[in-house]
Design a protein around this motif. Sequence first.
Motif, PDB file in Angstrom:
ATOM      1  N   GLU A   2      12.054  50.498 -30.498  1.00  0.00           N
ATOM      2  CA  GLU A   2      11.936  50.783 -31.951  1.00  0.00           C
ATOM      3  C   GLU A   2      10.904  51.687 -32.428  1.00  0.00           C
ATOM      4  O   GLU A   2      10.819  52.787 -32.843  1.00  0.00           O
ATOM      5  CB  GLU A   2      11.782  49.588 -32.923  1.00  0.00           C
ATOM      6  N   ASP A  46      12.291  45.106 -27.636  1.00  0.00           N
ATOM      7  CA  ASP A  46      13.103  45.519 -28.742  1.00  0.00           C
ATOM      8  C   ASP A  46      11.958  46.471 -29.788  1.00  0.00           C
ATOM      9  O   ASP A  46      12.371  47.575 -30.261  1.00  0.00           O
ATOM     10  CB  ASP A  46      13.769  44.553 -29.591  1.00  0.00           C
ATOM     11  N   ALA A  47      10.726  46.019 -29.709  1.00  0.00           N
ATOM     12  CA  ALA A  47       9.711  46.513 -30.286  1.00  0.00           C
ATOM     13  C   ALA A  47       9.364  47.910 -29.899  1.00  0.00           C
ATOM     14  O   ALA A  47       9.044  49.000 -30.530  1.00  0.00           O
ATOM     15  CB  ALA A  47       8.424  45.663 -30.658  1.00  0.00           C
ATOM     16  N   ILE A  76       2.842  42.443 -31.617  1.00  0.00           N
ATOM     17  CA  ILE A  76       2.948  43.487 -30.615  1.00  0.00           C
ATOM     18  C   ILE A  76       2.565  44.746 -31.097  1.00  0.00           C
ATOM     19  O   ILE A  76       2.868  45.197 -32.054  1.00  0.00           O
ATOM     20  CB  ILE A  76       4.569  43.480 -30.441  1.00  0.00           C
ATOM     21  N   CYS A  90       3.264  39.053 -22.115  1.00  0.00           N
ATOM     22  CA  CYS A  90       4.164  38.385 -22.966  1.00  0.00           C
ATOM     23  C   CYS A  90       3.757  37.093 -22.868  1.00  0.00           C
ATOM     24  O   CYS A  90       3.483  36.370 -21.680  1.00  0.00           O
ATOM     25  CB  CYS A  90       5.721  38.478 -22.622  1.00  0.00           C
ATOM     26  N   GLU A 145      12.238  39.800 -24.751  1.00  0.00           N
ATOM     27  CA  GLU A 145      13.313  40.588 -25.597  1.00  0.00           C
ATOM     28  C   GLU A 145      12.625  41.128 -27.035  1.00  0.00           C
ATOM     29  O   GLU A 145      12.899  42.304 -27.231  1.00  0.00           O
ATOM     30  CB  GLU A 145      14.483  39.599 -25.811  1.00  0.00           C
ATOM     31  N   ARG A 146      11.808  40.498 -27.433  1.00  0.00           N
ATOM     32  CA  ARG A 146      11.297  41.171 -28.794  1.00  0.00           C
ATOM     33  C   ARG A 146      10.218  42.144 -28.420  1.00  0.00           C
ATOM     34  O   ARG A 146      10.118  43.099 -29.173  1.00  0.00           O
ATOM     35  CB  ARG A 146      10.422  39.964 -29.496  1.00  0.00           C
ATOM     36  N   ASP A 158       6.225  30.998 -25.628  1.00  0.00           N
ATOM     37  CA  ASP A 158       7.215  31.805 -26.713  1.00  0.00           C
ATOM     38  C   ASP A 158       8.478  32.421 -26.304  1.00  0.00           C
ATOM     39  O   ASP A 158       8.606  33.583 -25.928  1.00  0.00           O
ATOM     40  CB  ASP A 158       6.293  32.860 -27.459  1.00  0.00           C
ATOM     41  N   GLY A 183      11.727  34.275 -25.751  1.00  0.00           N
ATOM     42  CA  GLY A 183      12.381  35.350 -26.376  1.00  0.00           C
ATOM     43  C   GLY A 183      11.242  36.483 -26.414  1.00  0.00           C
ATOM     44  O   GLY A 183      11.567  37.420 -27.013  1.00  0.00           O
ATOM     45  N   SER A 184       9.982  36.091 -26.163  1.00  0.00           N
ATOM     46  CA  SER A 184       8.894  37.287 -26.507  1.00  0.00           C
ATOM     47  C   SER A 184       9.205  38.166 -25.480  1.00  0.00           C
ATOM     48  O   SER A 184       9.049  39.597 -26.045  1.00  0.00           O
ATOM     49  CB  SER A 184       7.529  36.665 -25.954  1.00  0.00           C
TER      50      SER A 184
END
Length: 200
Positions: free
Chosen positions: A118, A114-115, A7, A101, A110-111, A105, A107-108
């Motif tokens: 962050e 989150d990235a 990501i 995305c 959501e990941r 994959d 949950g990509s």
Amino acid sequence: MNPTSPIRKIYQGIADRRQMFRLFDRHAQRTNRWRNDDSALFAGEWFEIARPEHDYMLDILPPLFMRGDMFAMREFLTDSVTSIFFALTIDGSLRYFHGYCDLIDRGSPERMRDAIVERESRPVRAMTHQERLEHIWSATHDGYRGYAGDRSLPENRGKRTILVYGRSRTALKLLDDLTDDEIAAKLPVHLRHLPVRAAA
């Protein structure tokens, strides 16, 4: 599917509509376009947009899905990679993002969300070395960037190249081989002196 695609932020700042459409396919000059599975080129890329661009994309077609702070485009860029648009509250401000995305994959999205949160919750006024290279690639006109072709060494074929202006001549150079001085020269003035932050 390419679960190892990192990501990564590919543009510093908020892309306007023209920039957004350029960034959607910033790999347009790749060799053998559409003949290979190009998922790994796109999956994981993200950048910030403004609310009008976010809302414009929402109105184009009914989304593939909507989940609270994100929606997915119904049209896929490659076999399983599609655009995800986010509306995220970061440090008290509502901001908008686009990312690619790979939906195989799980949950990509959501990941990626989150990235993004962050990354953008850290000091914005810093960039990693890789973010600098990605911004340069994203911001450079197609006529001044490309991919190493058959005249290049076999190990360099297919790698990204960029035109570099020197004192005595102009030449194509691998993007990853740019020196710190060449990187600084290619960044906009307001990004040149940002501190380099450690990669996550």
